[in-house]
Write a protein that holds these residues in place. Structure first.
Motif, PDB file in Angstrom:
ATOM      1  N   TRP A 108      21.706 -38.283 -20.443  1.00 30.90           N
ATOM      2  CA  TRP A 108      22.242 -38.469 -19.232  1.00 30.90           C
ATOM      3  C   TRP A 108      22.620 -37.279 -18.550  1.00 30.90           C
ATOM      4  O   TRP A 108      23.321 -37.035 -17.473  1.00 30.90           O
ATOM      5  N   HIS A 109      22.287 -35.982 -19.684  1.00 28.77           N
ATOM      6  CA  HIS A 109      23.908 -34.970 -19.319  1.00 28.77           C
ATOM      7  C   HIS A 109      23.105 -34.257 -18.431  1.00 28.77           C
ATOM      8  O   HIS A 109      24.282 -34.186 -16.898  1.00 28.77           O
ATOM      9  N   SER A 110      21.577 -34.407 -16.990  1.00 25.90           N
ATOM     10  CA  SER A 110      21.245 -33.647 -15.630  1.00 25.90           C
ATOM     11  C   SER A 110      21.921 -34.880 -15.270  1.00 25.90           C
ATOM     12  O   SER A 110      21.533 -34.529 -13.603  1.00 25.90           O
ATOM     13  N   LEU A 111      21.674 -36.315 -15.124  1.00 26.28           N
ATOM     14  CA  LEU A 111      22.557 -37.322 -13.579  1.00 26.28           C
ATOM     15  C   LEU A 111      23.474 -37.465 -13.748  1.00 26.28           C
ATOM     16  O   LEU A 111      24.602 -37.893 -13.270  1.00 26.28           O
ATOM     17  N   LEU A 112      24.546 -37.014 -14.561  1.00 29.58           N
ATOM     18  CA  LEU A 112      26.527 -36.485 -14.812  1.00 29.58           C
ATOM     19  C   LEU A 112      26.714 -36.804 -13.660  1.00 29.58           C
ATOM     20  O   LEU A 112      27.804 -38.169 -13.362  1.00 29.58           O
ATOM     21  N   PRO A 113      26.573 -35.812 -12.652  1.00 33.91           N
ATOM     22  CA  PRO A 113      26.915 -35.833 -11.191  1.00 33.91           C
ATOM     23  C   PRO A 113      26.670 -37.253 -10.459  1.00 33.91           C
ATOM     24  O   PRO A 113      27.516 -38.057  -9.672  1.00 33.91           O
ATOM     25  N   LEU A 114      25.153 -37.680 -10.516  1.00 30.07           N
ATOM     26  CA  LEU A 114      25.058 -38.546  -9.969  1.00 30.07           C
ATOM     27  C   LEU A 114      26.055 -39.799 -10.405  1.00 30.07           C
ATOM     28  O   LEU A 114      26.624 -41.134  -9.265  1.00 30.07           O
TER      29      LEU A 114
END
Length: 341
Positions: A108-114
């Motif tokens: 989920w690292h790349s999706l954390l802002p979302l």
């Protein structure tokens, strides 16, 4: 409510939903009820159902859910992969993926802002599989805090995914049955039953609106020799090859039909009196160019008869008969194409 009572209540609810599904023609209300039931039995949860596109290996929304619109829009069409979120990984690996804490999991690292904007901090995803155990989607549970499912929660999610798979497979089967009722199974063209159902209406519409119309009757010369020499599998491949050419050279408004074993009919509206003949000549040329020399050596060919709607009221059967007569003239005279005046 104790765990046993909770599980029993969930199973009863799901059984009731399955009973209703048998009588339902629309899958969406059923999926909405499944989502509502799971969110009731698992308080503070948010449920998503995603459908896998087998051609693109991407996931797409299968039912309206209660997640924020911006989040649904962002994950629409996400590609599956072993390290892509929970749903992407579950679909790719065909196994349940439990992410207790989205904030610290590498998937989920790349999706954390979302996820942080949506206040989502855990996600459990179960693959939805058909009766052949092929993945057709995912069933996922989100929470607003890090959380691991209990045994009872795990069972509820698994059962919900199972009955969702039943609903999706039922819909796919119904769509296939509807398609097969009007289409030829081998070539994908319309079948004779569809022609009988809509052909007269098409002709009547042209007559009422003073539109020109053509019927093309295609017959494959010496097709039996192809089956006899190369086998029926090669013959079927040739029929599909010809059907593809017909589909490419006709419009969505035309009616392209496999009329019989090696006979095809096309009904088309013209923009001028030569349209039927032009299409016939183009199809004739493309078929002969696409067929192998070893098949052409069997004296294989194509005869096409063209009949055009004239000022007299005519039925579908009358027009087919005229096109059939023109086809036989083309065949006997080795003309390839003949237009019935």
């Amino acid at each position: 409510m104790t765990n046993v009572k909770l599980l029993l209540s969930a199973h009863r609810r799901f059984n009731d939903l399955l009973s209703a599904l048998a009588l339902s023609a629309d899958i969406q209300p059923f999926l909405a009820k499944v989502i509502a039931a799971v969110e009731e039995f698992l308080p503070d949860s948010k449920v998503t159902i995603l459908i896998l596109n087998q051609e693109t290996n991407t996931l797409h929304s299968g039912a309206k859910n209660n997640l924020p619109d911006f989040y649904n829009e962002a994950i629409e069409g996400v590609e599956i992969g072993a390290s892509i979120g929970s749903c992407g990984a579950a679909a790719y690996l065909n196994k349940t993926v439990i992410v207790e804490n989205i904030n610290s999991h590498p998937n989920w690292h790349s999706l954390l802002p979302l996820t942080q904007k949506a206040n989502l901090h855990s996600c459990w995803a179960v693959p939805i599989c058909n009766s052949s155990n092929d993945v057709i989607g995912t069933f996922a549970i989100y929470h607003h805090q890090p959380k691991t499912p209990t045994a009872v929660e795990h069972e509820i999610v698994n059962v919900a995914a199972l009955i969702t798979s039943v609903a999706i497979e039922k819909r796919e089967l119904e769509e296939k049955l509807r398609f097969n009722a009007s289409h030829d199974e081998l070539t994908g063209l319309f079948n004779r039953a569809y022609l009988n159902n809509v052909g007269d209406s098409f002709i009547s519409l042209c007559i009422r609106n003073n539109l020109n119309c053509s019927i093309l009757f295609l017959d494959l010369n010496k097709f039996k020799r192809v089956n006899d020499v190369f086998g029926h599998k090669r013959g079927d491949k040739l029929l599909c090859q010809i059907a593809n050419i017909i589909q490419q050279q006709t419009r969505s408004s035309d009616i392209a039909v496999r009329f019989g074993g090696d006979e095809f009919i096309i009904i088309m509206e013209n923009s001028n009196d030569l349209d039927g003949e032009k299409v016939a000549r183009r199809i004739h040329q493309l078929i002969l160019e696409s067929v192998s020399n070893e098949i052409l050596a069997l004296d294989f060919g194509v005869s096409i008869g063209v009949a055009m709607l004239n000022n007299k009221p005519q039925s579908l059967s009358q027009l087919i008969s005229r096109a059939d007569q023109a086809m036989y003239i083309a065949k006997r005279s080795n003309l390839g194409i003949y237009c019935k005046p």
